[in-house]
Design an enzyme around this catalytic site. Structure first.
Site, short mmCIF file in Angstrom:
data_model
loop_
_atom_site.label_atom_id
_atom_site.label_comp_id
_atom_site.label_asym_id
_atom_site.label_seq_id
_atom_site.Cartn_x
_atom_site.Cartn_y
_atom_site.Cartn_z
N SER A 227 -8.48 14.61 39.63
CA SER A 227 -9.22 14.85 40.87
C SER A 227 -8.47 15.84 41.76
CB SER A 227 -9.50 13.53 41.60
OG SER A 227 -10.41 13.71 42.67
N HIS B 295 -17.22 12.34 43.48
CA HIS B 295 -17.53 12.71 42.10
C HIS B 295 -18.92 12.20 41.69
CE1 HIS B 295 -13.56 14.34 41.41
NE2 HIS B 295 -13.03 13.25 41.92
#
Length: 232
Positions: A21, A130
């Site tokens: 991430s 996400h």
């Protein structure tokens, strides 16, 4: 990035870099694709845009323990039909997938997972990251990213959304854009590094969460934290 600078001063080198991430930005800095100041500016603006999107589309995330990837995707489809968007967001290790979606969906997935003999553990996050609920943030970030220079990295970088090692600047830029709404393909990323012949993994940062994920994904590999490496 501070840890990386210490390692670089000791002539540390590697065959590939990646990050989970937000860590993908650190990986790009380590490979020389992004400058440290540019990465800081991007990370700050990314966070601001995602916070704004989360305020418009409240949601959360939960870790699903005990199901296969396909079973998690089926679970998301079932819950989404009744409670709004829910998608697989982080494929962290075999048997552990984080899902992301609306508040109603995150509340409902606990019972739905239990019915399937699994656990759903809500995460302490401020939004449905996400996931498609971050679409507005991704669109705004694309325009910002277009003005930031990116160099060819010194080693392959493995982006979250593709899990394909690359030194192509256009692909790396596109991956950063897609990452805001796309899933972190961490298991595939670890397998990609293993397929490159990498057998030694070093987690560069203050924790050891990724070390644990790599151990569960490729138990035959050698895993180290940066502190272990610096103590050698």
């Amino acid at each position: 990035t501070g840890y990386w600078r210490v390692l670089a001063s000791r002539d540390f080198d590697c065959d590939a870099v990646t990050g989970h991430s937000l860590g993908e930005y650190s990986a790009l800095v380590a490979a020389g694709a992004l400058s440290f100041p540019d990465a800081l500016r991007l990370v700050r603006r990314r966070g601001e845009l995602m916070e704004e999107a989360a305020a418009r589309h409240p949601g959360g995330m939960a870790a699903i323990i005990g199901l296969t990837d396909a079973e998690v995707r089926e679970l998301c489809d079932v819950v989404s039909d009744a409670h709004g968007a829910l998608v697989a967001a982080n494929y962290n290790s075999p048997g552990q997938v984080v899902v992301s979606g609306t508040l109603d969906a995150i509340a409902a997935v606990r019972g739905a997972a239990k019915e399937r003999g699994a656990r759903a553990i809500p995460l302490a996050v401020s939004g449905p990251f996400h996931s498609p609920l971050m679409r507005e943030a991704a669109e705004a970030f694309t325009e910002i990213l277009a003005d930031v220079p990116m160099a060819t990295p010194s080693v392959p970088v493995i982006p979250n959304v593709t899990a394909d090692p690359t030194t192509d600047r256009a692909l790396l830029r596109d991956a950063l854009e897609r990452q805001i709404t796309g899933a972190v393909q961490w298991v595939r990323t670890v397998y990609a590094m293993r397929n490159m012949g990498i057998q030694r993994f070093v987690e560069i940062g203050p924790g050891n969460v990724l070390t644990g994920l790599v151990q569960r994904t490729t138990p035959e590999s050698t895993t180290l934290s940066v502190n272990d490496l610096l103590a050698e």
